[in-house]
Each structure stands twice: as C-alpha cells, then as structure tokens.
Design a protein around this motif. Structure first.
Motif, PDB file in Angstrom:
ATOM      1  N   ARG A  95      -1.135   3.617  -8.751  1.00 59.13           N
ATOM      2  CA  ARG A  95      -0.721   2.328  -8.120  1.00 59.13           C
ATOM      3  C   ARG A  95      -2.037   1.449  -7.434  1.00 59.13           C
ATOM      4  O   ARG A  95      -1.813   0.427  -7.182  1.00 59.13           O
ATOM      5  CB  ARG A  95       0.251   2.737  -6.784  1.00 59.13           C
ATOM      6  CG  ARG A  95       1.390   3.189  -7.433  1.00 59.13           C
ATOM      7  CD  ARG A  95       2.411   3.382  -6.137  1.00 59.13           C
ATOM      8  NE  ARG A  95       3.586   3.825  -6.369  1.00 59.13           N
ATOM      9  CZ  ARG A  95       4.725   4.150  -5.508  1.00 59.13           C
ATOM     10  NH1 ARG A  95       4.530   3.875  -4.145  1.00 59.13           N
ATOM     11  NH2 ARG A  95       5.840   4.319  -5.704  1.00 59.13           N
ATOM     12  N   GLY A 129       0.892  -1.030  -0.036  1.00 54.82           N
ATOM     13  CA  GLY A 129       0.008  -0.036   0.108  1.00 54.82           C
ATOM     14  C   GLY A 129       0.669   0.989   0.152  1.00 54.82           C
ATOM     15  O   GLY A 129       2.212   1.012   0.170  1.00 54.82           O
ATOM     16  N   LEU A 130       0.201   2.455  -0.266  1.00 53.49           N
ATOM     17  CA  LEU A 130       0.859   3.564  -0.204  1.00 53.49           C
ATOM     18  C   LEU A 130       1.783   4.018   1.006  1.00 53.49           C
ATOM     19  O   LEU A 130       1.340   3.771   2.025  1.00 53.49           O
ATOM     20  CB  LEU A 130       0.141   4.608  -0.698  1.00 53.49           C
ATOM     21  CG  LEU A 130      -0.387   4.693  -2.304  1.00 53.49           C
ATOM     22  CD1 LEU A 130      -1.161   5.748  -2.660  1.00 53.49           C
ATOM     23  CD2 LEU A 130       0.979   5.308  -3.101  1.00 53.49           C
ATOM     24  N   MET A 131       2.736   4.978   0.723  1.00 49.41           N
ATOM     25  CA  MET A 131       3.251   5.500   2.002  1.00 49.41           C
ATOM     26  C   MET A 131       2.247   6.385   2.781  1.00 49.41           C
ATOM     27  O   MET A 131       1.208   7.055   2.302  1.00 49.41           O
ATOM     28  CB  MET A 131       4.197   6.700   1.509  1.00 49.41           C
ATOM     29  CG  MET A 131       5.263   6.361   0.589  1.00 49.41           C
ATOM     30  SD  MET A 131       6.113   7.788  -0.242  1.00 49.41           S
ATOM     31  CE  MET A 131       5.426   7.879  -1.973  1.00 49.41           C
ATOM     32  N   ARG A 165      10.775  10.567   3.102  1.00 49.33           N
ATOM     33  CA  ARG A 165      10.617  10.097   1.779  1.00 49.33           C
ATOM     34  C   ARG A 165      10.863  10.672   0.638  1.00 49.33           C
ATOM     35  O   ARG A 165      10.214  11.684   0.384  1.00 49.33           O
ATOM     36  CB  ARG A 165       8.910   9.488   1.818  1.00 49.33           C
ATOM     37  CG  ARG A 165       8.569   8.628   3.023  1.00 49.33           C
ATOM     38  CD  ARG A 165       7.074   8.583   3.258  1.00 49.33           C
ATOM     39  NE  ARG A 165       6.637   7.597   3.976  1.00 49.33           N
ATOM     40  CZ  ARG A 165       5.921   7.677   5.123  1.00 49.33           C
ATOM     41  NH1 ARG A 165       5.565   8.740   5.702  1.00 49.33           N
ATOM     42  NH2 ARG A 165       5.416   6.482   5.660  1.00 49.33           N
ATOM     43  N   PRO A 166      11.645  10.428  -0.036  1.00 46.15           N
ATOM     44  CA  PRO A 166      12.310  11.117  -1.225  1.00 46.15           C
ATOM     45  C   PRO A 166      11.245  11.555  -2.250  1.00 46.15           C
ATOM     46  O   PRO A 166      11.218  12.539  -2.894  1.00 46.15           O
ATOM     47  CB  PRO A 166      13.445   9.955  -1.833  1.00 46.15           C
ATOM     48  CG  PRO A 166      13.562   9.010  -0.737  1.00 46.15           C
ATOM     49  CD  PRO A 166      12.458   9.208   0.213  1.00 46.15           C
ATOM     50  N   GLY A 173       6.411   1.173  -3.146  1.00 52.26           N
ATOM     51  CA  GLY A 173       6.587   0.838  -4.579  1.00 52.26           C
ATOM     52  C   GLY A 173       7.105  -0.450  -4.634  1.00 52.26           C
ATOM     53  O   GLY A 173       6.938  -1.049  -5.928  1.00 52.26           O
TER      54      GLY A 173
END
Ligand code: S3P
Length: 188
Positions: A145, A17-19, A126-127, A89
């Motif tokens: 995503r 899942g997403l950040m 988080r880059p 990711g």
C-alpha cells in the motif's frame, strides 16, 4: 484574535494511511484547530449499514464493505468542507482514489511498522488483522500500500510524539501546499 489557520482552504482534507497510523486521532484534532467538522468514514459506513465493521466483513464479506466504503466516501466528498479520516483500504480503490484526488487535499499519514503494531494492538476491531500474525500482515500491507498512499498530495510522518506536534507540522505542510496551488492558479 489569532487568525484561523488555512483561512483560504476551499477543499475537504482527507487523511489516508494504514490502520494505526493515527488518522482518526490526528483528524479530530486537526479539525478542531481548523474549526472544521470531523467525519470518520468508517463510522459513517457503520451507521449506513446499521452494524459494525467486523460484522459487515463477517456477514457480507470484504467486497461488500468496499462497495459501501466507495459510496459513503463519494457522498462525503460532495458535502461541505471538513476533515475526513478514511479507512486504511479506501485509497486503494481506484474510483475512491480519483474522487479523493480531485475533490480534496489528501494527506498520507505515514508510520513505520513498529508504530503500527503498537497502535493497532490497543484494539481488536480490525478484521484484516485477525487473519494471521499482526506483524506479518502489516509488513505486507506496507509493501503493497505505501506506493499507492504516496500518490496523496502531501505526506506527514506520524511519529511517537504528542499529537499537537504532528498537527503543527501538518498545518505548516498544508499551508505550503495551498500557497503553491494558489501560486499556480489552482483552487486551494
Ligand atoms: C481497513 C482499515 C480499517 C477499516 C477496515 C479495513 C483496511 O480502518 O476500514 O477494517 O483495509 O486497511 P482503519 O484504517 O481506520 O483502521
């Protein structure tokens, strides 16, 4: 003594899942409840590389990070049963996704845009969120995503609620999934 929930579990549980969806927070607590070890793929990548994720992105670039992520997750999936939280990711990579789908029970922890914004605002590590406006980036990532995360075995909505409530729902959903697999003659 109360029986251990999901006593017949025979595969690692992977959170995708997403950040900001809560993979680490929910993963740690889920592992405690199931009496399993908890592993965070990002932490393992940092240990293997000997530097932080922002530094890996800066020094070697995202492609190199993804390569390391693929290797680390493949190794972890071959280890003992555990609860594994992956970076946002990881499941997007075809090879990693195939490994996760074949060797684990995967949970997509789904959260809406506002929740992701508020949760990711707490830290600045988080880059991918440093390249523009947080809202725009997360909105785009949701569009790109979410259709891929939907390939996970089960979906749990991550909401503004006490983590224990999310965990209760997760265990119930996992139990149904495992019972269904066992009914179909597959290994849970
Ligand atoms: C990323 C998510 C991060 C980390 C890296 C890249 C992504 O993990 O792996 O910054 O591509 O979404 P979290 O989802 O744990 O923040």
């Amino acid at each position: 003594m109360t029986p251990k929930p999901l006593a017949n579990l025979s595969k690692t549980i992977v959170l995708v899942g997403l950040m900001g969806a809560g993979k680490t927070c929910i993963g740690k607590r889920l592992a405690e409840r199931l009496d399993l070890p908890f592993v965070d793929a990002d932490t393992e990548i940092e240990q293997a590389a000997g530097c932080s994720i922002p530094d890996i992105f800066e020094l070697y670039g995202e492609a190199e990070f993804r390569e390391g992520e693929r290797r680390v997750i493949a190794r972890l999936l071959k280890g003992p049963i555990q609860v594994l939280a992956t970076g946002g990711g990881a499941f997007l990579d075809l090879s990693t996704r195939q490994e996760i789908l074949s060797r684990s029970i995967s949970i997509w922890l789904r959260a809406d845009l506002n929740l992701l914004i508020s949760r990711t605002s707490r830290r600045n590590n988080r880059p991918l969120l440093k390249t523009g406006k947080r809202r725009d980036i997360l909105k785009r990532l949701i569009e790109e995503r979410h259709p891929i995360y939907a390939k996970a075995d089960v979906v749990i909505d991550s909401a503004h609620e006490a983590p224990d409530i999310t965990i209760d729902r997760t265990i119930k959903t996992l139990k149904n999934h495992i019972d269904k697999l066992a009914g179909a003659g597959a290994s849970p």
